[in-house]
Enzyme design. Structure first.
Site, PDB file in Angstrom:
ATOM      1  N   LYS A  73      -6.573  -3.390   0.208  1.00  0.00           N
ATOM      2  CA  LYS A  73      -5.554  -3.281   0.180  1.00  0.00           C
ATOM      3  C   LYS A  73      -3.991  -4.689   0.848  1.00  0.00           C
ATOM      4  CE  LYS A  73      -4.108  -0.055  -2.338  1.00  0.00           C
ATOM      5  NZ  LYS A  73      -4.052  -0.384  -2.981  1.00  0.00           N
ATOM      6  N   TRP A  78      -2.551  -9.210  -6.524  1.00  0.00           N
ATOM      7  CA  TRP A  78      -1.269 -10.004  -6.640  1.00  0.00           C
ATOM      8  C   TRP A  78      -2.030 -11.401  -6.788  1.00  0.00           C
ATOM      9  CZ3 TRP A  78       3.247 -10.240  -2.021  1.00  0.00           C
ATOM     10  CH2 TRP A  78       4.422 -11.127  -2.615  1.00  0.00           C
ATOM     11  N   HIS A 149     -14.512  -6.588  -1.691  1.00  0.00           N
ATOM     12  CA  HIS A 149     -14.157  -6.295  -0.371  1.00  0.00           C
ATOM     13  C   HIS A 149     -14.971  -6.688   0.344  1.00  0.00           C
ATOM     14  CE1 HIS A 149     -10.581  -5.171  -2.371  1.00  0.00           C
ATOM     15  NE2 HIS A 149     -10.442  -3.700  -2.923  1.00  0.00           N
ATOM     16  N   SER A 269       6.407 -10.642  -9.117  1.00  0.00           N
ATOM     17  CA  SER A 269       7.273 -10.450  -8.319  1.00  0.00           C
ATOM     18  C   SER A 269       6.758  -8.723  -8.992  1.00  0.00           C
ATOM     19  CB  SER A 269       8.648 -10.513  -9.346  1.00  0.00           C
ATOM     20  OG  SER A 269       8.877  -9.222 -10.361  1.00  0.00           O
ATOM     21  N   PHE A 270       7.332  -8.096  -7.533  1.00  0.00           N
ATOM     22  CA  PHE A 270       6.579  -6.673  -7.719  1.00  0.00           C
ATOM     23  C   PHE A 270       7.006  -6.042  -8.901  1.00  0.00           C
ATOM     24  CE2 PHE A 270       7.005  -2.376  -5.958  1.00  0.00           C
ATOM     25  CZ  PHE A 270       5.728  -2.004  -6.431  1.00  0.00           C
ATOM     26  N   PHE A 300      -0.449   3.320  -7.611  1.00  0.00           N
ATOM     27  CA  PHE A 300      -1.118   1.819  -7.440  1.00  0.00           C
ATOM     28  C   PHE A 300       0.193   0.920  -6.691  1.00  0.00           C
ATOM     29  CE2 PHE A 300      -2.496  -2.397  -7.117  1.00  0.00           C
ATOM     30  CZ  PHE A 300      -4.232  -2.119  -6.626  1.00  0.00           C
ATOM     31  N   MET A 301       0.520   0.236  -7.556  1.00  0.00           N
ATOM     32  CA  MET A 301       2.056  -0.501  -6.915  1.00  0.00           C
ATOM     33  C   MET A 301       2.784   0.136  -6.240  1.00  0.00           C
ATOM     34  SD  MET A 301       1.165  -3.609  -8.103  1.00  0.00           S
ATOM     35  CE  MET A 301       0.117  -4.039  -8.569  1.00  0.00           C
TER      36      MET A 301
HETATM   37  P1  A3P Z   1       1.723  -1.427  -0.757  1.00  0.00           P
HETATM   38  O1  A3P Z   1       0.578  -0.368  -1.060  1.00  0.00           O
HETATM   39  O2  A3P Z   1       2.460  -1.856   0.374  1.00  0.00           O
HETATM   40  O3  A3P Z   1       3.137  -1.060  -1.806  1.00  0.00           O
HETATM   41  P2  A3P Z   1      -4.551  -4.543  -2.838  1.00  0.00           P
HETATM   42  O4  A3P Z   1      -3.944  -5.279  -4.781  1.00  0.00           O
HETATM   43  O5  A3P Z   1      -5.299  -4.793  -2.377  1.00  0.00           O
HETATM   44  O6  A3P Z   1      -5.251  -3.291  -3.338  1.00  0.00           O
HETATM   45  O7  A3P Z   1      -3.100  -4.355  -2.304  1.00  0.00           O
HETATM   46  C1  A3P Z   1      -2.436  -3.855  -3.368  1.00  0.00           C
HETATM   47  C2  A3P Z   1      -1.430  -3.736  -2.083  1.00  0.00           C
HETATM   48  O8  A3P Z   1      -0.559  -4.701  -2.633  1.00  0.00           O
HETATM   49  C3  A3P Z   1      -0.123  -2.652  -2.720  1.00  0.00           C
HETATM   50  O9  A3P Z   1       0.935  -2.607  -1.083  1.00  0.00           O
HETATM   51  C4  A3P Z   1       0.541  -2.959  -3.221  1.00  0.00           C
HETATM   52  O10 A3P Z   1       2.026  -2.232  -3.524  1.00  0.00           O
HETATM   53  C5  A3P Z   1       0.759  -4.551  -3.554  1.00  0.00           C
HETATM   54  N1  A3P Z   1       1.549  -5.409  -4.247  1.00  0.00           N
HETATM   55  C6  A3P Z   1       0.836  -5.968  -5.563  1.00  0.00           C
HETATM   56  N2  A3P Z   1       1.687  -6.648  -6.509  1.00  0.00           N
HETATM   57  C7  A3P Z   1       2.783  -6.842  -5.492  1.00  0.00           C
HETATM   58  C8  A3P Z   1       3.764  -7.589  -5.911  1.00  0.00           C
HETATM   59  N3  A3P Z   1       3.844  -8.086  -6.957  1.00  0.00           N
HETATM   60  N4  A3P Z   1       4.253  -7.724  -4.489  1.00  0.00           N
HETATM   61  C9  A3P Z   1       4.209  -7.543  -3.511  1.00  0.00           C
HETATM   62  N5  A3P Z   1       3.483  -6.316  -3.489  1.00  0.00           N
HETATM   63  C10 A3P Z   1       2.494  -6.785  -4.199  1.00  0.00           C
END
Ligand code: A3P
Length: 336
Positions: A73, A78, A149, A269-270, A300-301
């Site tokens: 997380k 990303w 991880h 971008s998010f 997930f996002m």
């Molecule tokens: P949140 O749950 O705080 O939104 P991982 O890939 O390690 O599982 O991490 C997931 C986290 O990264 C999630 O955080 C997700 O929304 C965030 N995330 C993924 N893509 C992103 C992006 N393009 N910009 C910002 N945050 C991103």
């Protein structure tokens, strides 16, 4: 214990930490049949890890391999998408393939442990990158892109011993935001049944899968000057993604012009990642829901923000995290 690897695997029940009772109370289910601790920092892992621990330790690593390593997380997905796109010369067409196929998860051989789930739900079929990820990865052509991880101390032996030097990009994130994100993820994807307060206790007491958080981060921060390691922070990606893209391209030996950096920042971008089925894990969430494997809602996002913890942590809880962070970061030169 089944696996014959040098990690001193110990069942969680035999090494009870302060909060392991909460782990066993709220986090045993069809995805998680039990937990072990491994290595000098007593890293918590699902018990199914034993099924492939030796294969993972013995794995043939190639110098051309590119790893993205992280605590869960912290922006793994990303970072994976950024790294894959840069390393593949911005092949946005190729990037339409599902991310876990082009950038598999090393320790995802979870279905070794899903025997009953498979027989109860024969209609669900699982690809090899899920059923036997170590084998799947072993057979991939170079350059391989691998997500894990696993902290440094449990990585494949050739990496730990330095006989192979794959490129490793590590991404770290603030502990409070990581914990909030991990809580939602654990409910949505892994069947955690407890509340947020108990999840924070588990996080602070190093009782969640891939805990302890700080030794995980430190195991890469302390190696950040190795030429094959790049240490990134989620917060820097949020603040100035183009700079992180340039730094990563440099690390991967690629040159991008301003327009390419801008196009990639837009792809990453998010909002675009949230709408991109190749990376948003929508299909996995849908399968979980369709088969009643999970009863939580969400995506997930989720929110992709810095500082979201402020909306959910009491001042007391926030103080606990701050003290814990200060104690663990003292003298390390890392601010997170
Ligand atoms: P949140 O749950 O705080 O939104 P991982 O890939 O390690 O599982 O991490 C997931 C986290 O990264 C999630 O955080 C997700 O929304 C965030 N995330 C993924 N893509 C992103 C992006 N393009 N910009 C910002 N945050 C991103």
């Amino acid at each position: 214990m089944a696996a014959d690897a040098p990690f001193n695997f110990v069942p969680v029940e035999a090494s009870l930490g302060k909060c392991d009772n909460l782990l066993l109370q709220y986090f045993l289910n069809q995805f998680r049949k039990g937990y072990i601790r491994a290595g000098p920092h007593k890293v918590v892992l699902p018990v199914y890890h034993l099924n492939f621990a030796k294969a993972l330790d013995d794995m043939e690593i190639r110098n051309e391999d590119v790893f993205v390593v992280s605590h869960p997380k912290t922006g793994t997905t990303w970072t994976q998408e950024m790294v894959w796109c840069i390393a593949n010369d911005l092949d946005y067409e190729g990037a339409k393939q599902f991310l876990p196929e082009r950038f598999p998860f090393l320790e995802h051989s979870s279905l070794f442990d899903y025997g009953d789930l498979l027989s109860r739900k024969p209609e669900i079929t699982f690809p090899e990158y899920v059923t036997d990820s170590v084998k799947f990865i072993s057979e991939l052509p170079s350059p391989r892109f691998i997500k894990t991880h696993i902290p440094w101390e449990l990585l494949p032996r050739q990496i730990r011993e330095g006989t192979r030097s794959p490129k490793i990009i590590y991404v770290a994130r603030n502990a409070k935001d990581t914990c909030v994100s991990y809580y939602h993820h654990s409910r949505l994807m892994e069947g955690y049944k407890g509340n947020f307060q108990d999840f924070c206790k588990l996080f602070l007491e190093d009782s969640l899968t891939f805990s302890p958080f700080w030794s995980h981060v430190m195991s890469f921060w302390n190696r950040r000057d190795q030429p094959n390691i790049l240490f990134l922070k989620y917060e820097d990606m949020k603040k100035d993604l183009p700079s992180v893209i340039r730094k990563t391209a440099d690390f991967l030996g690629k040159t991008l012009n301003d327009e390419q950096v801008e196009t990639l920042a837009d792809h990453l971008s998010f909002q675009n990642m949230k709408n991109n089925k190749a990376v948003n894990y929508e299909a996995v969430v849908e399968i979980n829901k369709a088969h009643n494997l999970i009863d939580a809602d969400g995506a997930f996002m989720r929110s992709g923000k810095v500082g979201e913890w402020k909306a959910v942590m009491t001042p007391e809880l926030s103080d606990l995290f701050d003290h814990w962070t200060e104690k663990n970061l003292a003298g390390t030169g890392l601010a997170l």
